[in-house]
Design an enzyme around this catalytic site. Structure first.
Site, PDB file in Angstrom:
ATOM      1  N   GLY A 295      30.516  19.416  28.708  1.00  0.00           N
ATOM      2  CA  GLY A 295      29.683  19.021  29.783  1.00  0.00           C
ATOM      3  C   GLY A 295      30.376  18.808  31.168  1.00  0.00           C
ATOM      4  O   GLY A 295      31.597  18.829  31.246  1.00  0.00           O
TER       5      GLY A 295
ATOM      6  N   ASP B 208      32.423  28.558  28.588  1.00  0.00           N
ATOM      7  CA  ASP B 208      31.864  27.541  29.640  1.00  0.00           C
ATOM      8  C   ASP B 208      32.308  27.780  31.016  1.00  0.00           C
ATOM      9  O   ASP B 208      31.879  27.259  31.910  1.00  0.00           O
ATOM     10  CB  ASP B 208      32.271  26.138  29.349  1.00  0.00           C
ATOM     11  CG  ASP B 208      33.856  26.116  28.959  1.00  0.00           C
ATOM     12  OD1 ASP B 208      34.599  26.449  28.104  1.00  0.00           O
ATOM     13  OD2 ASP B 208      34.576  25.290  29.772  1.00  0.00           O
TER      14      ASP B 208
ATOM     15  N   ASP C  25      34.961  28.582  38.336  1.00  0.00           N
ATOM     16  CA  ASP C  25      35.815  27.603  37.816  1.00  0.00           C
ATOM     17  C   ASP C  25      37.256  28.509  38.041  1.00  0.00           C
ATOM     18  O   ASP C  25      37.872  28.912  37.280  1.00  0.00           O
ATOM     19  CB  ASP C  25      35.816  27.669  36.477  1.00  0.00           C
ATOM     20  CG  ASP C  25      35.326  25.936  36.076  1.00  0.00           C
ATOM     21  OD1 ASP C  25      35.091  25.275  37.235  1.00  0.00           O
ATOM     22  OD2 ASP C  25      34.994  25.416  34.999  1.00  0.00           O
TER      23      ASP C  25
ATOM     24  N   ASP D  53      39.589  11.515  33.861  1.00  0.00           N
ATOM     25  CA  ASP D  53      39.278  10.643  34.880  1.00  0.00           C
ATOM     26  C   ASP D  53      38.254  11.076  35.701  1.00  0.00           C
ATOM     27  O   ASP D  53      37.989  10.224  36.862  1.00  0.00           O
ATOM     28  CB  ASP D  53      40.756  10.241  35.573  1.00  0.00           C
ATOM     29  CG  ASP D  53      41.213  11.157  36.306  1.00  0.00           C
ATOM     30  OD1 ASP D  53      40.400  12.625  36.108  1.00  0.00           O
ATOM     31  OD2 ASP D  53      42.215  11.304  36.851  1.00  0.00           O
TER      32      ASP D  53
ATOM     33  N   ARG E 129      30.902  22.591  45.746  1.00  0.00           N
ATOM     34  CA  ARG E 129      30.923  24.029  45.176  1.00  0.00           C
ATOM     35  C   ARG E 129      29.281  24.637  45.350  1.00  0.00           C
ATOM     36  O   ARG E 129      28.526  23.740  45.229  1.00  0.00           O
ATOM     37  CB  ARG E 129      31.508  24.128  43.748  1.00  0.00           C
ATOM     38  CG  ARG E 129      31.081  25.505  42.952  1.00  0.00           C
ATOM     39  CD  ARG E 129      32.007  25.696  41.741  1.00  0.00           C
ATOM     40  NE  ARG E 129      31.517  24.824  41.013  1.00  0.00           N
ATOM     41  CZ  ARG E 129      32.372  24.687  39.558  1.00  0.00           C
ATOM     42  NH1 ARG E 129      33.443  25.323  39.244  1.00  0.00           N
ATOM     43  NH2 ARG E 129      31.947  24.035  38.414  1.00  0.00           N
TER      44      ARG E 129
HETATM   45  P1  AMP Z   1      37.467  23.124  33.338  1.00  0.00           P
HETATM   46  O1  AMP Z   1      39.210  23.404  32.747  1.00  0.00           O
HETATM   47  O2  AMP Z   1      37.659  22.573  34.597  1.00  0.00           O
HETATM   48  O3  AMP Z   1      36.903  24.236  33.164  1.00  0.00           O
HETATM   49  O4  AMP Z   1      37.092  21.805  32.395  1.00  0.00           O
HETATM   50  C1  AMP Z   1      36.871  22.029  31.011  1.00  0.00           C
HETATM   51  C2  AMP Z   1      36.148  20.830  30.430  1.00  0.00           C
HETATM   52  O5  AMP Z   1      36.930  19.548  30.809  1.00  0.00           O
HETATM   53  C3  AMP Z   1      34.937  20.536  31.277  1.00  0.00           C
HETATM   54  O6  AMP Z   1      33.937  19.915  30.516  1.00  0.00           O
HETATM   55  C4  AMP Z   1      35.292  19.501  32.388  1.00  0.00           C
HETATM   56  O7  AMP Z   1      34.240  18.736  32.902  1.00  0.00           O
HETATM   57  C5  AMP Z   1      36.470  18.750  31.690  1.00  0.00           C
HETATM   58  N1  AMP Z   1      37.444  18.182  32.471  1.00  0.00           N
HETATM   59  C6  AMP Z   1      38.343  18.898  33.361  1.00  0.00           C
HETATM   60  N2  AMP Z   1      39.228  17.899  33.893  1.00  0.00           N
HETATM   61  C7  AMP Z   1      38.491  16.771  33.745  1.00  0.00           C
HETATM   62  C8  AMP Z   1      38.822  15.514  34.285  1.00  0.00           C
HETATM   63  N3  AMP Z   1      40.006  15.292  35.044  1.00  0.00           N
HETATM   64  N4  AMP Z   1      37.881  14.364  34.028  1.00  0.00           N
HETATM   65  C9  AMP Z   1      37.027  14.581  33.084  1.00  0.00           C
HETATM   66  N5  AMP Z   1      36.540  15.777  32.525  1.00  0.00           N
HETATM   67  C10 AMP Z   1      37.281  16.775  33.033  1.00  0.00           C
HETATM   68 MG    MG Z   2      34.988  24.757  33.404  1.00  0.00          MG
END
Ligand code: AMP
Ligand code: MG
Length: 503
Positions: free
Chosen positions: A107, A269, A279, A142, A193
């Site tokens: 999410g 995702d 992403d 965070d 974005r």
């Molecule tokens: P991503 O690597 O940006 O595709 O993120 C993968 C998952 O981790 C997604 O559900 C993001 O919302 C969550 N996520 C990544 N970084 C953070 C963060 N700093 N705080 C909360 N959720 C995160």
């Molecule tokens: Mg992502």
């Protein structure tokens, strides 16, 4: 002593100074017509001293935000999510995903959709804050993002748009004025974005694995209506919808392979249903060619290496197909048969598209399997010599005379002879080959060492280096006569260059 009856608690969104915001285009939130299980209505967490660092004038104008000025406080407040004009009802989206092959419920943990806006052509887009604070999907995170990671996304997504490859765009990067704790403390930022939608393969996996059939059907209807309403008129809408998504991914991944882009974290995702690159985490463009090139520090087994991207896209699309099975046919066996046939078709589409792209890179339209060895020997030579992926095709096109001694070796010279003979054999005129190569091969990509310099400057508050890099990346198919393109490639290739998710 008289006890005060009421205590006025300061802080929180309601106590933020109110701004007179410039007028904004109409916003909608059609996504929240889906059942509650698909989103959380929530607001971003204010930041202490927002300041706009990057502002994309062209994109702002496309969405009628051009009167929102970069320097104005209201712009910084809105695009950091610190203070919102009346009428916004932001929300975080639920989804799941296969991360490095393992299923997880995820999410929007650090992103929040501010709303949907239409561009000048009336097409609907999501605007989303990235790095805007915790949501119910944040798990242990965070909810924040580092300035470096957001500027990297800004540069890479705009360069991708310049390459005319489908991508989400970046409207703004706002410095938060707050420290984000990572391996070491870093500056925080919020990126805006812009995407055709944020519906992912993982959104369908979430519905299929954790919700009811009615909810899966609702997601399907919504997504089809938003992105491909024509599929709803066909005999088997779910199967035709797969065609739509698959063909867009074939186009997207073939384009990445054409320009040497490595996404780095092709989890389900991070695969958008609309076919946009989404992403920008540990992504990078390759300098010296290696089929197995990996930049991401976390991709220790090379799952998302350059040459694996076509196979991984098929794997991800198999996850999507699996999630749609109940909608393809109520009889599971029939659904599986139809799905398998579709996945076979997907493989064929990839082969056709990939072969065509390879041929076009060397000025041969409609390359067939028969001529594939010609490409294989070129790629093998690039692999053995770690030739610069971008510049090698410019050398072939005759755009400049390379300094690098590898272009004097006999293997290269022999290959060039065979290539020219093949063109003659096929009756391809030199000027037609060159025209085709000009369209297929960029002369400029945002190279890693240049991106790093831009990021170091942005961290000091200096935006001009990144802006110049973006400016150059916006016309990557132009050729500058007399320019020595070997100046672009870093000496020593990519060395041990590593990228990080920056979460
Ligand atoms: P991503 O690597 O940006 O595709 O993120 C993968 C998952 O981790 C997604 O559900 C993001 O919302 C969550 N996520 C990544 N970084 C953070 C963060 N700093 N705080 C909360 N959720 C995160
Ligand atoms: Mg992502």
């Amino acid at each position: 002593m008289k006890i005060k009856r009421t205590i006025n608690v300061k802080g929180g969104l309601n106590d933020m100074p109110s701004f007179s915001f410039p007028s904004h285009p109409a916003t909608e939130t059609t996504y929240t017509s889906l059942p509650n299980s698909f989103f959380q209505s929530t607001k971003p967490t204010p930041v202490s001293s927002p300041k706009v660092l990057f502002w994309n004038d062209d994109l702002a104008s496309e969405f009628q935000f051009s009167h929102w000025k970069k320097q104005e406080e209201a712009t910084a407040h809105f695009f950091s999510g610190t203070n919102l004009p009346e009428g916004f009802q932001p929300f975080a989206q639920a989804y799941a995903g296969h991360q490095f092959g393992h299923f997880a419920v995820l999410g929007d943990g650090r992103t929040i959709v501010m709303g949907e806006f239409k561009n000048r052509s009336g097409e609907r887009f999501d605007f989303q804050w990235k790095g805007s604070g915790r949501t119910k999907y944040s798990r242990n995170g965070d909810g924040r993002a580092t300035l470096s990671a957001m500027v990297r996304e800004y540069i890479m997504s705009e360069a991708m748009a310049g390459l005319q490859i489908p991508t989400t765009r970046s409207l703004a990067v706002v410095k938060s004025g707050e420290t984000v704790l990572r391996e070491e403390p870093q500056e925080g930022a919020v990126l805006t974005r812009v995407a055709k939608s944020h519906i992912r393969v993982g959104t369908f996996e979430y519905a299929y694995q954790t919700l009811s059939l009615e909810e899966l059907e609702a997601l399907f209807q919504y997504t089809a209506n938003r992105h491909a309403p024509e599929v709803l008129q066909t005999d088997n809408p779910a199967l035709t919808f797969l065609d739509f998504v698959m063909k867009r991914q074939v186009t997207l991944i073939t384009n990445w392979m054409r320009v040497g882009f490595i996404h780095g974290v092709m989890n389900t995702d991070n695969m958008s249903i609309s076919g946009e690159t989404i992403d920008y985490g540990p992504c990078a463009f390759m300098n010296g060619f290696s089929a197995k090139r990996v930049f991401s520090s976390i991709d220790v087994n090379g799952r998302y290496a350059f040459s694996n991207q076509v196979g991984i896209a098929q794997w991800n699309l198999a996850c999507l197909t699996n999630s749609l099975l109940p909608l393809i046919d109520p009889n599971q066996e029939t659904a599986i048969e139809l799905a398998k046939a579709k996945l076979n078709e997907l493989e064929t589409w990839f082969q056709i598209s990939y072969l065509r792209m390879l041929g076009e890179k060397i000025g041969i339209p409609n390359l067939t399997e028969k001529e594939l060895p010609l490409l294989q020997s070129l790629y093998q030579w690039m692999q053995d010599t770690e030739a610069d992926f971008t510049n090698t095709f410019l050398v072939l096109e005759g755009v400049y005379t390379p300094k690098d001694s590898i272009y004097n070796d006999t293997r290269w010279k022999d290959w060039v002879k065979v290539w020219i003979e093949e063109q003659k054999k096929q009756g391809i005129r030199e000027e037609d080959a060159i025209t085709l190569m000009q369209k297929s091969n960029p002369s400029l990509v945002p190279r890693n060492h240049l991106v790093e310099i831009a990021l170091a400057n942005a961290n000091q508050g200096l935006t001009s280096v990144a802006e110049q890099l973006i400016e150059r990346s916006l016309s990557p198919y132009k050729r500058e006569l007399g320019y020595d393109y070997s100046e672009e490639a870093p000496s020593g290739g990519d060395g041990n260059y590593r990228t990080f998710c920056g979460t």
